[in-house]
Design an enzyme around this catalytic site. Sequence first.
Site, PDB file in Angstrom:
ATOM      1  N   HIS A 288      12.081  19.801 -28.630  1.00  0.00           N
ATOM      2  CA  HIS A 288      11.324  20.981 -29.031  1.00  0.00           C
ATOM      3  C   HIS A 288      11.555  21.243 -30.508  1.00  0.00           C
ATOM      4  O   HIS A 288      12.573  20.851 -31.066  1.00  0.00           O
ATOM      5  CB  HIS A 288      11.622  22.208 -28.166  1.00  0.00           C
ATOM      6  CG  HIS A 288      13.051  22.606 -28.074  1.00  0.00           C
ATOM      7  ND1 HIS A 288      13.715  23.244 -29.088  1.00  0.00           N
ATOM      8  CD2 HIS A 288      13.959  22.454 -27.075  1.00  0.00           C
ATOM      9  CE1 HIS A 288      14.958  23.483 -28.707  1.00  0.00           C
ATOM     10  NE2 HIS A 288      15.140  23.009 -27.508  1.00  0.00           N
ATOM     11  N   HIS A 331      24.171  24.315 -32.246  1.00  0.00           N
ATOM     12  CA  HIS A 331      23.856  24.221 -33.673  1.00  0.00           C
ATOM     13  C   HIS A 331      24.819  25.026 -34.534  1.00  0.00           C
ATOM     14  O   HIS A 331      25.507  25.922 -34.065  1.00  0.00           O
ATOM     15  CB  HIS A 331      22.413  24.631 -33.950  1.00  0.00           C
ATOM     16  CG  HIS A 331      22.023  26.001 -33.453  1.00  0.00           C
ATOM     17  ND1 HIS A 331      21.817  26.294 -32.135  1.00  0.00           N
ATOM     18  CD2 HIS A 331      21.783  27.156 -34.113  1.00  0.00           C
ATOM     19  CE1 HIS A 331      21.474  27.560 -31.999  1.00  0.00           C
ATOM     20  NE2 HIS A 331      21.456  28.114 -33.187  1.00  0.00           N
ATOM     21  N   GLU A 337      22.219  34.628 -38.104  1.00  0.00           N
ATOM     22  CA  GLU A 337      21.281  35.045 -37.059  1.00  0.00           C
ATOM     23  C   GLU A 337      21.747  36.317 -36.367  1.00  0.00           C
ATOM     24  O   GLU A 337      22.786  36.334 -35.713  1.00  0.00           O
ATOM     25  CB  GLU A 337      21.150  33.942 -36.004  1.00  0.00           C
ATOM     26  CG  GLU A 337      20.808  32.576 -36.571  1.00  0.00           C
ATOM     27  CD  GLU A 337      20.915  31.471 -35.522  1.00  0.00           C
ATOM     28  OE1 GLU A 337      20.838  31.767 -34.315  1.00  0.00           O
ATOM     29  OE2 GLU A 337      21.104  30.311 -35.915  1.00  0.00           O
ATOM     30  N   HIS A 361      25.420  35.479 -34.866  1.00  0.00           N
ATOM     31  CA  HIS A 361      25.937  34.130 -35.121  1.00  0.00           C
ATOM     32  C   HIS A 361      25.792  33.906 -36.615  1.00  0.00           C
ATOM     33  O   HIS A 361      24.696  33.669 -37.121  1.00  0.00           O
ATOM     34  CB  HIS A 361      25.166  33.102 -34.295  1.00  0.00           C
ATOM     35  CG  HIS A 361      25.293  33.367 -32.826  1.00  0.00           C
ATOM     36  ND1 HIS A 361      24.224  33.615 -32.021  1.00  0.00           N
ATOM     37  CD2 HIS A 361      26.388  33.469 -32.036  1.00  0.00           C
ATOM     38  CE1 HIS A 361      24.651  33.848 -30.786  1.00  0.00           C
ATOM     39  NE2 HIS A 361      25.957  33.768 -30.773  1.00  0.00           N
ATOM     40  N   HIS A 367      27.235  27.775 -32.200  1.00  0.00           N
ATOM     41  CA  HIS A 367      26.798  28.469 -30.992  1.00  0.00           C
ATOM     42  C   HIS A 367      25.760  27.630 -30.267  1.00  0.00           C
ATOM     43  O   HIS A 367      25.409  26.543 -30.701  1.00  0.00           O
ATOM     44  CB  HIS A 367      26.281  29.869 -31.306  1.00  0.00           C
ATOM     45  CG  HIS A 367      25.152  29.896 -32.311  1.00  0.00           C
ATOM     46  ND1 HIS A 367      25.334  29.674 -33.644  1.00  0.00           N
ATOM     47  CD2 HIS A 367      23.827  30.115 -32.141  1.00  0.00           C
ATOM     48  CE1 HIS A 367      24.173  29.762 -34.265  1.00  0.00           C
ATOM     49  NE2 HIS A 367      23.250  30.016 -33.384  1.00  0.00           N
TER      50      HIS A 367
HETATM   51 FE   LIG Z   1      21.088  30.052 -33.366  1.00  0.00          FE
END
Ligand SMILES: [Fe+2]
Length: 437
Positions: A288, A331, A337, A361, A367
């Site tokens: 994706h 990632h 974020e 994050h 995370h």
């Molecule tokens: Fe993220």
Amino acid sequence: MAFSYMPGFGNDFETETLPGSLPQGRNSPQRPAYGLYAEQLSGSPFTAPRGTNERSWLYRIRPSVRHTGRFNGVSYPRWKTAPNIGDHELALGQYRWNPVPMPTEPTDFISGMRTMTTAGDAVGQSGMAAHVYVANRDMVDDHFFNADGELMIVPQVGALRFVTEMGVIELRPGEIAVLPRGLVFKVELADKEARGYVCENYGAKFTMPDRGPIGANCLANPRDFKTPCAWFEEKETPCRLIVKWCGTFHVTELGHSPLDVVAWHGNYAPYKYDLSTFSPVGAILFDHPDPSIFTVLTAPSGEAGTANVDFVIFPPRWLVAENTFRPPWYHRNIMSEFMGLIHGQYDAKEEGFVPGGISLHNQMLAHGPDASGFEKATRADLKPVKLDNTMAFMFETRFPQMLTRYAAELDTLQENYIDCWADLKKRFNGTPEGDWT
Ligand SMILES: [Fe+2]
């Protein structure tokens, strides 16, 4: 009363409440109709390139200089402004909170602003703050404008009415509104109490992202953005105007309402957007794309592709990819974020991230899906699946986000969030098959 809107993003709008109140063919007639004053509100320097040049002409009962008197300092201690570094003792980490509690004291939209993170530097016009607002009463005679940035409002509980000098926006959970820097407004509640998220963007204004090879349609479409038609009140009783300016707050007393714009035209204006009109684009065979595919609005930083803030949503959608780990992958990102959940469930965290909750994050902190999410996704029968009843969002910025003391000491901070990954076990055993027991 039903309020009306004009469709389009960044259009050159025009609107009048009284016939002939909007001058035609010129901006500043010698004597405007109805005895109105003409006033320009600039959202960009005069000389900004045409594509980013923003201003509106407001025709009002009194000019804005009559809506300010002498200022006095006033305190809103929970609304913080960047830089706000070293405000707490909490160690570096990935963090998650249950919802900010509703107030028990009378609290309006401004006094109910609780800053969770700040990033960048408001005086340098870069970065942002992420707030949660909680409110249980209307701003009746109080009005507000923010000189430090534009405000994106993401309601989670309760409908709101933003009565602004350029018109009225009614907003419910599932919609967002953006109020430009300097716009005077007050907030009324349509329900008993309200809670939601706010991104205060100190930098360049939010705009629509380029779509690249996606083409001329999908994601957010311009016609789904709605700007209010003009609305005014002629209220000759005591009012107040509160101003946020370089992180400080000031109040001035008025003898009348500043919401007195009878007509206006221009491209610097508030707007709202219904998140259910976002047309998501995604994988139709395998893997994706990065979550940037879900960007609703982006505020550029001056460096190509590097947003001061991106506003990204995770809307209902079909998952169809074959031989693919369908949730977000693990990632570590250079962007930081701030996530919230408007309703439903988020696919990478089925438990613990509740509507009204928050996760953070930060820059370069690892995370991804929790252990149960990983288990489920690696064993799922990969039929097409509708991810339904969900609306999570992210304020993502190029700057690290600094926690406020309020956020660090909030009772709803989850002590054990880091443990959601503890059960991700080693599956490497030297064989190509690995250990998937
Ligand atoms: Fe993220």
